[in-house]
Design an enzyme around this catalytic site. Structure first.
Site, PDB file in Angstrom:
ATOM      1  N   LYS A  89       0.905  -1.193   0.068  1.00 24.53           N
ATOM      2  CA  LYS A  89       0.095   0.107   0.040  1.00 24.53           C
ATOM      3  C   LYS A  89       0.760   1.356   0.136  1.00 24.53           C
ATOM      4  O   LYS A  89       1.743   1.419   0.833  1.00 24.53           O
ATOM      5  CB  LYS A  89      -0.957   0.190   1.190  1.00 24.53           C
ATOM      6  N   HIS A  90       0.847   2.120  -0.984  1.00 20.93           N
ATOM      7  CA  HIS A  90       1.446   3.324  -1.118  1.00 20.93           C
ATOM      8  C   HIS A  90       3.016   2.998  -1.241  1.00 20.93           C
ATOM      9  O   HIS A  90       3.730   3.676  -0.189  1.00 20.93           O
ATOM     10  CB  HIS A  90       1.248   4.318   0.063  1.00 20.93           C
ATOM     11  N   HIS A 134      14.516   5.773   0.081  1.00 22.29           N
ATOM     12  CA  HIS A 134      14.031   7.191   0.511  1.00 22.29           C
ATOM     13  C   HIS A 134      13.130   7.205  -1.037  1.00 22.29           C
ATOM     14  O   HIS A 134      13.031   6.564  -2.061  1.00 22.29           O
ATOM     15  CB  HIS A 134      14.794   8.235   0.260  1.00 22.29           C
ATOM     16  N   ASN A 159      12.917   5.758   7.854  1.00 16.62           N
ATOM     17  CA  ASN A 159      13.511   4.570   8.645  1.00 16.62           C
ATOM     18  C   ASN A 159      12.382   3.493   9.041  1.00 16.62           C
ATOM     19  O   ASN A 159      11.331   3.830   9.141  1.00 16.62           O
ATOM     20  CB  ASN A 159      13.802   5.155  10.152  1.00 16.62           C
TER      21      ASN A 159
END
Length: 517
Positions: free
Chosen positions: A277-278, A517, A418
């Site tokens: 999800k996302h 990232h 993180n």
């Protein structure tokens, strides 16, 4: 002044019909070698390039169109009296329409040709004529795509000539065409010559549009998908086959990429299920059957799974499909779909996207690209998992704990930093993604485990980067976590290890972090 068209194409699709229409409109057709033969056999009157230049094709056809009588006819600025006087002086006639597509370099590479054949299929005269015609688009119509033949014919019939707007569009298309062609050549030869210059001073990326997307990340943003025609042998999410459902969006493709990469990372003979999800995994499991893998992955976070994406490492079967329809999902991904499962899902879920991935079981190739304002970041893909597995605690992990530690570390590699992952029995128990503090990530993972009543006692914890302080270890101990895997490398590694020993936790260092990232 007679009208002339130069036609020289490797892709013969539609070229005979195009030439015949031009003939009807009074154009003299100029062509060379293979194209001339095809046109002539189809009844088109053709003037060979060699008749125009007064010079035969030489060197096996390497030299034929690079001649003033061709390029003068292409580059002459018709409203420049000096240029027109020179045409008359040297008996050069203008060329008004040019249809060219280039030697099949890309196709030659794909069929596995040797280096000599690949080199021979680097077009020289073709790009020169394309660029010359595009440069002089004020007067010359350049066509590099058979799809544009009909447009040109229609305008010629209606107006007697193409419009300036059309000539500009076709010129721009031509320059892009030669740019991509040259980019493909440079990438292929860098590999074939084994020069392996990873980050050359100048770098171009060949891209070809596959589709316009429903929208970008958000509905107010437009988006498109481009494929990179090189790197054919690796995983090709960009060329996935949409078997059913609504058109894919920008975010759908990003989630598919993440789900497939994680499913491949687990790399096992058993059934893998990944729910994303996302761009973050919210449930992962490995089980003997596909249905069990899905149901176990779903247990980890059934709330986040709503509207998510599910990926499997094996062909989707009917038993699993019957479970999948009980939850709203955006996309289901598999290397194949069994016939009865595919028919069942098509019948039950009109909009559900069913995606078959090209080269599912192969590693992705090439660079990882990231866009920033005014530039592009390039890096190697993160294809390694660890440098070594080093037990740094007094307590050794059990065999089962070690299997779960590696399983959890494979997952956390694909979670936004993180991040931490708690796992047990080859299933995620809690995933904590994208927090600015590692302790916050741990708290998120614990919260998820408790929300769905998953057991923390006896579980393992993976962190994608080192622990800067012992606080995360102390927190993990409170919940009964028995083993931790992390890269190590903090200036406080000693106190982190001491914390593990105080709590009787086994700790493994991998020597490799996985920021995402």
């Amino acid at each position: 002044m007679s009208k002339r068209a130069l036609i020289s194409v490797s892709n013969k699709e539609g070229v005979v019909e195009f030439a015949k229409e031009l003939e009807k409109l009074g154009y003299e057709i100029i062509s060379s070698s293979g194209t001339a033969r095809v046109l002539r056999e189809s009844g088109v009157r053709v003037v060979e390039v060699s008749e125009i230049t007064g010079f035969p094709e030489i060197m096996g056809g390497r030299v034929k169109t690079l001649h003033p009588k061709i390029h003068g006819g292409l580059l002459a600025v018709r409203d420049n009296p000096e240029y027109m006087q020179q045409l008359e002086k040297y008996n050069i006639k203008p060329i008004d329409i040019v249809a060219i597509n280039l030697y099949p370099f890309e196709e030659t590479v794909k069929k596995g040709a040797d280096l000599d054949e690949i080199i021979e299929n680097i077009d020289i005269g073709g790009p020169a004529m394309v660029r010359a015609s595009a440069k002089n688009h004020k007067f010359v119509t350049i066509i590099v795509d058979p799809e544009d033949y009909q447009l040109v014919i229609e305008e010629l019939k209606e107006q007697g000539q193409t419009t300036l707007e059309t000539r500009r569009k076709l010129a721009l298309k031509a320059f892009r065409h030669t740019a991509v062609y040259d980019s493909i050549i440079s990438e292929v030869l860098n590999e074939k010559f084994e020069i392996n210059e990873k980050f050359p001073q100048e770098y171009s990326i060949p891209l070809r549009r596959k589709e316009i997307l429903r929208y970008g990340e958000n509905p107010h943003q437009e988006g498109a998908l481009y494929i990179k025609p090189t790197e054919q042998e690796g995983l090709r999410v960009a060329e996935s086959e949409i078997l059913h459902g609504k058109q894919m969006s920008f975010n759908n493709y990003l989630d598919v990429e993440g789900a497939v990469n994680l499913a491949k990372e687990l790399d096992c003979e058993e059934n893998v299920c990944v729910i994303v999800k996302h761009s973050n995994p919210c449930g992962v499991a490995v089980r003997k059957t596909q249905k069990e893998a899905y149901l176990q992955a779903l247990k980890a976070d059934s709330k986040s799974a709503f509207g998510g994406i599910v990926a499997f490492n094996k062909p989707l079967n009917l038993e699993t499909a019957q479970e999948l329809i009980n939850l709203f999902l955006e996309v289901i991904i598999a290397p194949e779909f069994e016939k009865d499962a595919l028919e069942f899902l098509k019948e039950k879920k009109k909009n559900l996207r069913l995606v078959k991935i090209k080269n599912f079981n192969k590693k992705p190739k090439g660079f990882d690209f990231r866009r920033i304002s005014g530039g592009l970041l390039l890096q190697d893909r993160d294809l390694q998992l660890y440098k070594e597995l080093k037990v740094v605690s007094k307590r050794q992990p059990t065999k089962e704990e070690m299997e779960d530690l590696i399983f959890a570390f494979k997952i956390v590699k694909h979670v936004k930093s993180n991040s931490v992952v708690i796992a047990k029995n080859k299933a995620s128990v809690g995933i904590g993604p994208g927090q600015t503090s590692r302790v916050d990530s741990l708290e998120t993972a614990v919260k998820k485990a408790r929300e769905f009543n998953l057991p923390l006692e006896g579980s393992v914890l993976a962190s994608e980067a080192f622990f800067p302080f012992r606080d995360s270890v102390d927190e993990a101990a409170k919940y009964g976590i028995k083993a931790i895997i992390q890269p190590g490398g903090s200036i406080r590694d000693k106190e982190v290890i001491e914390a593990a020993d105080e709590h009787g936790i086994a700790m493994i260092f991998t020597g490799m972090r996985h920021f995402k990232h």
